[in-house]
Design an enzyme around this catalytic site. Structure first.
Site, PDB file in Angstrom:
ATOM      1  CG  ASP A   1       2.967   0.098   3.777  1.00 39.07           C
ATOM      2  OD1 ASP A   1       2.427   0.470   4.832  1.00 39.07           O
ATOM      3  OD2 ASP A   1       2.676  -0.966   3.191  1.00 39.07           O
TER       4      ASP A   1
ATOM      5  CD1 TRP B   1       3.473  -6.627   5.005  1.00 33.29           C
ATOM      6  CD2 TRP B   1       1.809  -6.311   3.550  1.00 33.29           C
ATOM      7  NE1 TRP B   1       2.342  -7.233   5.510  1.00 33.29           N
ATOM      8  CE2 TRP B   1       1.311  -7.054   4.644  1.00 33.29           C
ATOM      9  CE3 TRP B   1       0.936  -6.002   2.505  1.00 33.29           C
ATOM     10  CZ2 TRP B   1      -0.023  -7.486   4.725  1.00 33.29           C
ATOM     11  CZ3 TRP B   1      -0.397  -6.433   2.585  1.00 33.29           C
ATOM     12  CH2 TRP B   1      -0.855  -7.159   3.675  1.00 33.29           C
TER      13      TRP B   1
ATOM     14  CE  LYS C   1      -1.807  -4.856   9.635  1.00 27.33           C
ATOM     15  NZ  LYS C   1      -1.047  -4.626   8.432  1.00 27.33           N
TER      16      LYS C   1
HETATM   17  C1  LIG Z   1      -1.310  -4.896   7.036  1.00 29.35           C
HETATM   18  C2  LIG Z   1      -0.426  -4.210   6.073  1.00 29.35           C
HETATM   19  C3  LIG Z   1      -0.898  -3.774   4.827  1.00 29.35           C
HETATM   20  C4  LIG Z   1      -2.311  -4.024   4.373  1.00 29.35           C
HETATM   21  O1  LIG Z   1      -3.170  -3.113   4.877  1.00 29.35           O
HETATM   22  P1  LIG Z   1      -4.729  -3.119   4.502  1.00 29.35           P
HETATM   23  O2  LIG Z   1      -5.235  -2.099   5.424  1.00 29.35           O
HETATM   24  O3  LIG Z   1      -5.229  -4.513   4.747  1.00 29.35           O
HETATM   25  O4  LIG Z   1      -4.861  -2.738   3.088  1.00 29.35           O
HETATM   26  C5  LIG Z   1      -0.011  -3.124   3.993  1.00 29.35           C
HETATM   27  N1  LIG Z   1       1.265  -2.900   4.350  1.00 29.35           N
HETATM   28  C6  LIG Z   1       1.744  -3.303   5.544  1.00 29.35           C
HETATM   29  C7  LIG Z   1       3.159  -3.015   5.888  1.00 29.35           C
HETATM   30  C8  LIG Z   1       0.926  -3.976   6.432  1.00 29.35           C
HETATM   31  O5  LIG Z   1       1.401  -4.372   7.616  1.00 29.35           O
END
Ligand SMILES: *Cc1c(COP(=O)(O)O)cnc(C)c1O
Length: 361
Positions: free
Chosen positions: A172, A102, A196
């Site tokens: 993030d 990521w 998530k």
């Molecule tokens: C799932 C995830 C993403 C992607 O998110 P989207 O909503 O599909 O754009 C980005 N960063 C992390 C840490 C993730 O777990």
């Protein structure tokens, strides 16, 4: 009706009481005679749902008053572009710490918008740890420092908050937001996709300190200009109304269950159950340094990858789904977010034991 233990990394399992309440309210929300999905986002009912969700999130995370909370669309990957577009503030570049898949995505996207300095990386040890802060090569003129607080694929998590001095820290937090208390004031900006550890896909949350906004690049799309969205209560365009509503129910559920301190305690217990078993077994292995292991996403390998298919089949037969590891790393991965009950983790460990015994050399 049969509910499984769903170990998906995302979209992921949700608290059953939330799904039941949503089902009860599906056709007629609080006597309005309509579903939340059918409401005008500018009507008083939805405005109340939206305000309540924001208030609960502020309460759960103790978000200070000088931070804006934005409910947007576009996902965390969208934010990989919108963060530099909004936060460069006339500076040439930003620092990024690379801890896995990521982070790499964030870095790649940011390179379209600014100079990226990879201040630290654990790529040389196959992303099995978080680089220690004293090894970071930070640029004092960087617009911000970006981290991924939990690498959903690699299972690597920060259990400390980096100190970036006067340079804003951006995280993030897609896969560990609300899993434990965080000191929001240590961050300039936090973002996450909701699918998530919060609710349905479609909602993206940005928590940003208000002095950092208002300097977006002129090419920034208006719906992703943080200042414009903040000034319009996230309603420059139609917000993902149903996802906001479900997120609000999840926030309420978290509050009723003791908030983030209690969640952290439960999450530590759940993760310990799984890691202790893996560590004490010659049959299973997790490659991540102990102090950097994720409490949310637990990747593990079997002694022989030829057994993977049989393992997954047996798990499925016992009502445990989505344990296959990400295609880029293989093996298994159990995602054990807030909504995964400890009974689910215990059932998985019991099955792992059973499988180990029946496949011992
Ligand atoms: C799932 C995830 C993403 C992607 O998110 P989207 O909503 O599909 O754009 C980005 N960063 C992390 C840490 C993730 O777990």
């Amino acid at each position: 009706m049969t509910r499984v233990f769903n170990f998906s990394a995302g979209p992921a399992t949700l608290p059953e009481p939330v799904l039941r309440q949503a089902a009860d309210e599906m056709l007629d929300w609080h006597g309005s005679g309509m579903s939340v999905m059918e409401m005008s986002h500018r009507g008083k009912e939805f405005i109340a749902i939206h305000a309540q969700a924001e208030a609960l999130l502020r309460e759960l995370m103790a978000i200070p008053q000088n931070y804006k909370v934005l409910f947007l669309q576009g996902g965390a990957i969208g934010q990989n572009a919108f963060v530099p577009m909004n936060l460069l503030r006339g500076r040439a570049g930003a620092d990024y710490v690379n801890t896995g898949e990521w982070s790499k995505k964030s870095i790649k996207e940011a390179k379209n918008h600014c100079k990226v300095n990879v201040a630290a990386s654990s790529e040389a040890n196959h992303f099995a740890s978080v680089p220690k802060q004293d090894s970071w090569n930070l640029d004092p003129n960087a617009a911000y420092v970006h981290i991924c607080s939990n690498e959903t694929i690699g299972g690597v998590e920060y259990h400390w908050t980096p100190d970036t001095g006067n340079v804003p820290l951006v995280a993030d937090m897609s896969s560990n937001i609300l899993s434990q208390p965080v000191e929001v004031s240590r961050y300039g900006l936090i973002y996450c996709g909701a699918q998530k550890n919060i609710g349905p896909a479609g909602l993206t949350i940005v928590i940003v300190r208000d002095d950092l906004i208002g300097h977006a690049l002129p090419t920034t799309p208006s719906v992703f200009d943080y200042k414009l969205q903040a000034d319009n209560d996230s309603m420059v365009n139609t917000p993902p109304t149903f996802a906001v509503y479900i997120a609000g129910l999840v926030f309420q559920w978290l509050k009723q269950h003791g908030g983030l301190t209690k969640m952290a305690e439960l999450n530590r217990k759940k993760a310990a159950l799984l890691y202790e078993y893996i560590d004490n077994s010659p049959f299973y292995a997790n490659p991540v340094a102990r102090e950097d292991r994720s409490l949310m996403n637990v990747p593990f390998r079997l002694r022989d990858e030829k057994l993977d298919a049989a393992f997954l089949k047996g798990a499925q037969a016992r009502g445990m789904l989505q344990l296959k590891g990400h295609r880029s790393v293989g093996g298994m991965r159990a995602s054990i977010y807030n909504a995964m009950p400890i009974e689910g983790v215990q059932a998985l460990v019991n099955y792992m034991k059973e499988f180990e015994v029946s496949h011992a050399l």
